[in-house]
Design a protein around this motif. Structure first.
Motif, PDB file in Angstrom:
ATOM      1  N   HIS A 257      -0.797  15.454  -0.059  1.00 22.02           N
ATOM      2  CA  HIS A 257       0.430  14.738  -0.388  1.00 22.02           C
ATOM      3  C   HIS A 257       0.869  14.958  -1.831  1.00 22.02           C
ATOM      4  CE1 HIS A 257       0.229  12.626   3.440  1.00 22.02           C
ATOM      5  NE2 HIS A 257      -1.064  12.461   3.210  1.00 22.02           N
ATOM      6  N   TYR A 261       5.490  17.194   0.608  1.00 23.24           N
ATOM      7  CA  TYR A 261       6.151  15.897   0.744  1.00 23.24           C
ATOM      8  C   TYR A 261       5.957  15.327   2.144  1.00 23.24           C
ATOM      9  CZ  TYR A 261       9.544  12.237   1.326  1.00 23.24           C
ATOM     10  OH  TYR A 261      10.116  11.030   1.606  1.00 23.24           O
ATOM     11  N   ASP A 263       5.867  11.005   4.109  1.00 31.49           N
ATOM     12  CA  ASP A 263       5.560   9.587   4.045  1.00 31.49           C
ATOM     13  C   ASP A 263       4.085   9.455   4.388  1.00 31.49           C
ATOM     14  OD1 ASP A 263       5.060   6.886   4.671  1.00 31.49           O
ATOM     15  OD2 ASP A 263       7.149   6.552   5.217  1.00 31.49           O
ATOM     16  N   LEU A 264       3.274   8.930   3.466  1.00 27.69           N
ATOM     17  CA  LEU A 264       1.831   8.920   3.655  1.00 27.69           C
ATOM     18  C   LEU A 264       1.401   8.147   4.886  1.00 27.69           C
ATOM     19  CD1 LEU A 264       2.144   9.481   0.449  1.00 27.69           C
ATOM     20  CD2 LEU A 264      -0.259   8.860   0.388  1.00 27.69           C
ATOM     21  N   ARG A 265       2.244   7.256   5.396  1.00 30.66           N
ATOM     22  CA  ARG A 265       1.838   6.417   6.528  1.00 30.66           C
ATOM     23  C   ARG A 265       2.658   6.663   7.788  1.00 30.66           C
ATOM     24  NH1 ARG A 265       3.502   1.686   4.630  1.00 30.66           N
ATOM     25  NH2 ARG A 265       4.200   2.583   2.695  1.00 30.66           N
ATOM     26  N   SER A 487      -7.810   4.639  -3.800  1.00 30.80           N
ATOM     27  CA  SER A 487      -6.633   3.811  -4.057  1.00 30.80           C
ATOM     28  C   SER A 487      -6.819   2.944  -5.294  1.00 30.80           C
ATOM     29  CB  SER A 487      -6.357   2.898  -2.849  1.00 30.80           C
ATOM     30  OG  SER A 487      -6.162   3.665  -1.686  1.00 30.80           O
ATOM     31  N   SER A 511       2.436   7.893  -5.750  1.00 31.20           N
ATOM     32  CA  SER A 511       2.259   6.481  -5.397  1.00 31.20           C
ATOM     33  C   SER A 511       2.800   6.240  -4.002  1.00 31.20           C
ATOM     34  CB  SER A 511       2.981   5.573  -6.402  1.00 31.20           C
ATOM     35  OG  SER A 511       4.385   5.779  -6.337  1.00 31.20           O
ATOM     36  N   ASP A 512       2.431   5.111  -3.458  1.00 35.84           N
ATOM     37  CA  ASP A 512       2.902   4.704  -2.144  1.00 35.84           C
ATOM     38  C   ASP A 512       3.088   3.200  -2.175  1.00 35.84           C
ATOM     39  OD1 ASP A 512       3.643   4.909   0.520  1.00 35.84           O
ATOM     40  OD2 ASP A 512       1.600   4.617   1.248  1.00 35.84           O
ATOM     41  N   THR A 513       4.179   2.719  -1.629  1.00 38.91           N
ATOM     42  CA  THR A 513       4.461   1.287  -1.645  1.00 38.91           C
ATOM     43  C   THR A 513       4.343   0.724  -0.240  1.00 38.91           C
ATOM     44  OG1 THR A 513       5.961   1.555  -3.518  1.00 38.91           O
ATOM     45  CG2 THR A 513       6.135  -0.484  -2.263  1.00 38.91           C
ATOM     46  N   TYR A 514       3.558  -0.319  -0.107  1.00 38.92           N
ATOM     47  CA  TYR A 514       3.378  -1.005   1.169  1.00 38.92           C
ATOM     48  C   TYR A 514       4.347  -2.189   1.212  1.00 38.92           C
ATOM     49  CZ  TYR A 514      -0.952   1.567   1.963  1.00 38.92           C
ATOM     50  OH  TYR A 514      -1.874   2.556   2.181  1.00 38.92           O
ATOM     51  N   GLU A 520      12.348  -2.474   3.561  1.00 39.51           N
ATOM     52  CA  GLU A 520      11.896  -2.272   2.189  1.00 39.51           C
ATOM     53  C   GLU A 520      12.607  -3.212   1.209  1.00 39.51           C
ATOM     54  OE1 GLU A 520      12.342   1.798   1.254  1.00 39.51           O
ATOM     55  OE2 GLU A 520      11.059   2.506   2.893  1.00 39.51           O
ATOM     56  N   THR A 527       2.107  -1.567  -4.648  1.00 40.20           N
ATOM     57  CA  THR A 527       2.221  -0.152  -4.973  1.00 40.20           C
ATOM     58  C   THR A 527       0.822   0.405  -5.201  1.00 40.20           C
ATOM     59  OG1 THR A 527       4.401  -0.389  -5.966  1.00 40.20           O
ATOM     60  CG2 THR A 527       3.131   1.553  -6.603  1.00 40.20           C
TER      61      THR A 527
END
Length: 767
Positions: A257, A261, A263-265, A487, A511-514, A520, A527
Motif C-alpha cells: 500500500h 494505491y 483502500d486498505l480495507r 499500527s 495512513s488510514d482512517t476508520y 465519513e 487515524t
C-alpha cells in the motif's frame, strides 16, 4: 469506508460470485469414475457441492504423449532426473524428465500456434523467452517481448549445471541476463540484478521469465493450474468456458500500500501467504511446482485462463522492478503520473520442481513444498505431543467508545471473568485451550499503540493479569497477549508519524482512517499510521525485555504477520525484502524471550517463528476462472504447527464450517466477550456482533467434542493423500494410516462397509 458499506459490498460481491460462478462450473466438470460408488445418492448431488468453494473429483485420462525434442535443439545440461535442451539463441528451452520421458517446453507447439488467430503482439509473445513491461518517455506503461522489442541474444555461455544468456532489447536499449540450470529434479531460473543495464530513456517495470512453460491450448491436455489464493485454488483446463475479462494477478504477501494505491480495507481477497504456483498435465502423470525464491517480496503470480487474450492456459511469476504512481504537486490534488526512478535492486530466482506419477497433482506439490521448507529448517517437527487438540479462544478486554467530549472505556471481559470462562469450558470437556487476550492495556484494543503499558486497571491491573496467567499455566493453557507492531494510533510512546511512520512512494505519510458511523462525514474516529519496520523491531526487542520482567511468556502478533509494506522515507528507504527481514528480527527477538509466539495469518517468512497460526484461510477468493478450492496450505503445514481456522462464531453456516475445519485439519477458534455484544455497537469492534460467551459456550463444547474425537488421532501426522470420492465426499489420508472421510451431502453414504452420516464425518484406518 464504513463497516455497513463494506458489509453491503461484500454481500453483493458474494452474490455476484455465486451466481456468476455456478452456471459455468456446473456441467463443465466431468464426473470421476469413482462417482459411481455413490450412485444411490445421485439425486442428492446438490449444486453446492459443484461450485468452486469445493474440489471436484478427478477423472482418469489416457497417458499423455510426450512431445519430441526438435532436431534444432541441443543438450545444454543434464542431472540425474532431468535434461535441459535449448535452441541456438536460447529463445526457447525444453526440459525432459529422464524417468517418464515427458518433455516440457517454454513455448507452445507450433501446430497449435498456427491454428490460433493471434494478433501480432500475442503471436510474438507466445514465442518469447520472456515478457517485459516498461515505462516509455511519456511515463506510459507498455508491454513487449523478444520479437516485438527487436531483441538479440548477445551471448550464451555455459555455467555449472546449465547456461546463461545475455539478451539485448534493442528498442529499449536494455540488457539483462537469464540463467537456467538443473539441480536434480528442479530447473532454476535466475535474473541477476547486477547484469541488468538500462541505457535508454525507457525503464523496465516488470519481467516474466519463461512465461509459457507448460502452456496448454484449451483442454488439449487434461489438467489444471495451481494458484496460491487463500488455502489454494485450481484453474482446470476446459474446452468451453466464459470469455473472462481478466487473468489472475496475485500479489505475493498482499498489496504494498505504500507503493500501490488502494483502500486498505476495501479488498475482499484471500491472502497469498506463499510464493508458489503450479501446472499439471494429466493428474497423476506430469506436473511442476514453481517456488519464487529471490525477489518474492515484490513479485506476483500470474495465471491466464483460456479466453483472456488467447485460448492458452499459462502461469508464471512476474517480478516487479518499478511501480507507477501519482505525484501530487498541490493540496487540491494537482499533480502528474510518473514512476519509480530507481528500480528495486534485488536478484530474482524461481525454482521449478518437476513431478511424475502419483505426486503429479496439487497434493504432491504441497508435499514437495513441505519438504522444501523442512530442508530450509523453516518447518520443524513438533517438540511436544498432546493428547487432545487445542481450541483457540480470543477474548476482548477493553475497547474505547468515542463520545462528544473524549472517550469512554467499555469493559467487555475482565481478567477474573476470563479465568471463569476458561474454567467453565474446561469443565464442559474442552481439554486443551489456547487463549489470546486483546485489549489488555489501558488504551484498550484501539487505544494507544505502539504504547502497550500499563495493564488496564479496569480489567484488574497487572497483578490480576499475572494471576490469570499463572492459573492458566497450571491448567496447561498458554495465555497470549495480543501485540501489534504495525499500527500506530497517533503520537504516543515517542512515536512521530512524520519521522517514524511509513512514507508512500509519493513521500506522503501513509495512513488510514476508520469511521464508526455510516459515512465519513458523520464521525471520524481513528487515524492509523504504520510503523517503520526497523523501529518496530527495536520496539519489540524493548517490549520483550519488559514482558519477560513481568513474567509474560506468550505474545500473539496481529497485522505484523501479514501486512508487508515498503517505506519511501527520503532518509530511510526500505524495500519490502528489507522490511520482511526486520520482521524476522522482530519475531526472533520475541521468541528469544518468549515460550510461544502466535501469529495471525503469517506470511511464510515468519513460519519458522510461529508457535501457533491464527485465522489461517480455509477458502479461496472464488474468482470466476477458479474451478476448485484445495487445502494446499494445510497439506504443507499439518503435523508441523498448530493452525486455527477463522472464528467459527462469525460463520454463516456453522455445520458446513465444522466439516471444512475437520477436512482441512484446522482447529476451532472463537472470538468471545463476557459482556453482551451490543455493548460494542458504538466502538470500532462493532463487527463482533455475536461474541457473548453465554450464548456460545454450549456450542463451543459440542463442536470441540466432535472435532477432537477424530482430529486428536492425526494432530502430529502429515496429510499424504486427499481423494475427492465424489462431489461432496472427501477422503483425507494421514501418514499414520488414519483416514478422515467427510460427507457434505444431505444423505448418508457408504464407505468401506461403514456409514458416513449426512453432513458428518468418520475416522477410519490405522491401528
Amino acid at each position: 469506508m464504513s463497516k455497513i458499506k463494506k458489509a453491503v459490498g461484500y454481500g453483493c460481491m458474494a452474490a455476484l460470485l455465486f451466481f456468476g460462478i455456478v452456471p459455468w462450473v456446473i456441467g463443465e466438470q466431468k464426473p470421476a469414475d469413482g462417482s459411481e460408488r455413490f450412485h444411490e445418492n445421485k439425486e442428492d448431488r446438490a449444486i453446492s457441492y459443484k461450485i468452486n468453494s469445493y474440489t471436484s473429483p478427478e477423472t482418469k485420462h489416457a497417458q499423455i504423449a510426450a512431445r519430441k525434442v526438435p532436431d534444432g535443439y541441443k543438450l545444454a545440461a543434464q542431472s540425474e532426473r532431468l535434461e535441459l535442451y535449448m535452441d541456438n539463441a536460447m529463445k526457447s528451452i525444453m526440459i525432459k524428465n529422464r524417468q517418464s520421458g515427458y518433455v516440457w517446453s517454454s513455448i507452445p507447439e507450433e501446430e497449435g500456434l498456427q491454428q490460433e488467430r493471434l494478433n501480432e503482439e500475442w503471436h510474438a509473445a507466445l514465442r518469447s523467452p520472456f515478457l517485459v513491461e516498461y515505462f516509455d518517455e511519456q511515463s506510459m506503461l507498455q508491454r513487449g517481448s523478444y520479437l516485438s522489442l527487436e531483441s538479440t541474444t548477445e551471448r550464451v555461455e555455459q555455467v555449472p549445471g546449465g547456461i546463461k544468456a545475455t539478451y539485448a532489447l534493442q528498442k529499449l536499449d536494455v540488457t539483462f541476463t537469464m540463467e537456467v540450470k538443473l539441480e536434480d529434479d528442479a530447473l532454476v531460473v535466475r535474473l541477476d540484478d547486477k547484469d541488468m543495464a538500462e541505457n535508454g530513456k525507457a525503464k523496465l517495470s516488470s519481467i516474466q521469465p519463461l512465461p509459457f512453460l507448460g502452456a496448454v491450448l484449451k483442454d488439449e491436455i487434461p489438467g489444471y493450474m495451481l494458484i496460491p489464493d487463500g488455502s489454494g485454488a485450481l484453474i482446470r483446463f476446459q474446452e468451453t468456458h466464459p470469455r473472462y475479462d481478466q487473468a489472475y494477478d496475485g500479489k505475493v504477501y498482499g498489496m504494498d500500500h505504500a507503493a500501490e494505491y488502494s483502500d486498505l480495507r476495501s479488498i475482499n481477497e484471500q491472502p497469498i501467504l506463499m510464493p508458489v504456483f503450479g501446472m499439471v498435465h494429466g493428474t497423476g502423470q506430469n506436473g511442476f511446482l514453481g517456488i519464487i525464491e529471490d525477489g518474492k517480496h515484490t513479485s506476483r503470480i500470474i495465471a491466464y485462463p483460456s479466453g483472456v487474450n488467447t485460448n492458452y492456459y499459462w502461469t508464471s511469476p512476474k517480478f516487479v522492478l518499478r511501480y507507477a504512481y501519482y505525484q501530487p504537486t498541490s493540496k487540491n490534488m494537482g499533480g502528474f503520473n510518473t514512476f519509480q526512478a530507481e528500480r528495486n535492486h534485488e536478484d530474482r530466482q524461481v525454482r521449478y520442481i518437476f513431478h511424475d506419477g502419483r505426486d503429479a497433482d496439487y497434493v504432491g506439490m504441497a508435499k514437495t513444498y513441505r519438504n522444501y521448507l523442512k530442508d530450509l529448517d523453516i518447518l520443524k517437527p513438533k517438540s511436544v505431543s498432546q493428547e487432545n487438540i487445542p481450541l483457540h479462544m480470543e477474548l476482548l478486554g477493553l475497547e474505547k467508545e468515542p463520545g462528544i467530549i473524549g472517550n469512554t472505556m467499555v469493559n467487555m471481559t475482565s481478567f477474573e471473568e476470563a479465568e471463569a470462562m476458561v474454567n467453565e469450558l474446561m469443565n464442559q470437556g474442552v481439554h486443551n485451550l489456547s487463549v489470546v487476550f486483546r485489549g489488555w492495556d489501558e488504551g484498550g484494543l484501539n487505544g494507544n499503540n505502539p504504547d502497550k503499558f500499563p495493564v488496564a486497571k479496569e480489567l484488574g491491573g497487572e497483578k490480576r493479569l499475572l494471576e490469570l496467567k499463572k492459573s492458566l499455566e497450571e491448567k496447561g493453557v498458554p495465555l497470549f497477549l495480543f501485540a501489534d507492531y504495525t499500527s500506530a494510533y497517533g503520537k504516543n510512546d515517542d512515536f512521530s508519524p512524520k519521522a517514524d511512520g511509513i512514507r508512500t512512494i509519493s513521500n506522503n505519510v501513509l495512513s488510514d482512517t476508520y469511521y464508526l458511523w455510516f459515512d465519513e462525514e458523520s464521525s471520524s474516529d481513528l487515524t492509523v499510521y504504520f510503523i517503520n519496520p526497523k523501529l518496530a523491531a527495536e520496539m519489540a526487542k524493548s517490549d520483550a525485555e519488559r514482558f519477560d520482567q513481568m513474567g509474560i511468556d506468550a505474545l500473539a502478533l496481529g497485522k505484523t504477520g501479514s501486512l508487508l509494506l515498503s517505506d519511501h522515507h527520503p532518509q530511510n528507504k526500505m524495500s519490502r525484502m528489507q522490511a520482511a527481514g526486520e520482521y524476522e528480527k522482530l519475531a526472533g527477538s520475541l521468541l528469544g524471550k518468549m515460550d510461544h509466539v502466535g501469529v495471525y495469518k503469517p506470511n511464510d517468512y515468519l513460519w519458522k517463528y510461529s508457535s501457533q497460526m491464527f485465522e489461517m484461510p480455509l477458502y479461496s477468493s472464488q474468482y470466476m476462472f477458479s474451478t476448485d478450492t484445495v487445502p494446499f496450505l494445510q497439506i504443507a503445514l499439518h503435523g508441523y504447527v498448530d493452525y486455527f481456522a477463522p472464528s467459527a462464531n462469525f460463520n454463516a453456516n456453522p455445520q458446513q464450517y465444522l466439516l471444512r475445519m475437520v477436512e482441512y485439519g484446522a482447529y476451532p477458534s472463537y472470538k468471545l466477550t463476557n459482556e453482551p455484544s451490543w455493548k460494542l455497537k458504538n466502538t470500532l469492534s462493532n463487527d463482533m456482533f455475536t461474541s457473548y460467551f453465554k450464548d456460545w459456550k454450549g456450542e463451543i463444547a459440542s463442536t470441540y467434542e466432535k472435532m477432537n474425537a477424530v482430529l486428536k488421532h492425526v494432530q502430529d501426522a502429515t496429510i499424504e493423500q486427499r481423494n475427492v470420492l465424489d462431489y461432496g465426499v472427501v477422503e483425507v489420508v494421514y501418514s499414520n494410516g488414519k483416514k478422515i472421510i467427510v460427507n457434505y451431502r444431505a444423505k448418508d453414504i457408504s464407505y468401506e462397509n461403514q456409514t458416513v452420516p449426512k453432513m458428518d464425518f468418520i475416522l477410519a484406518g490405522g491401528e
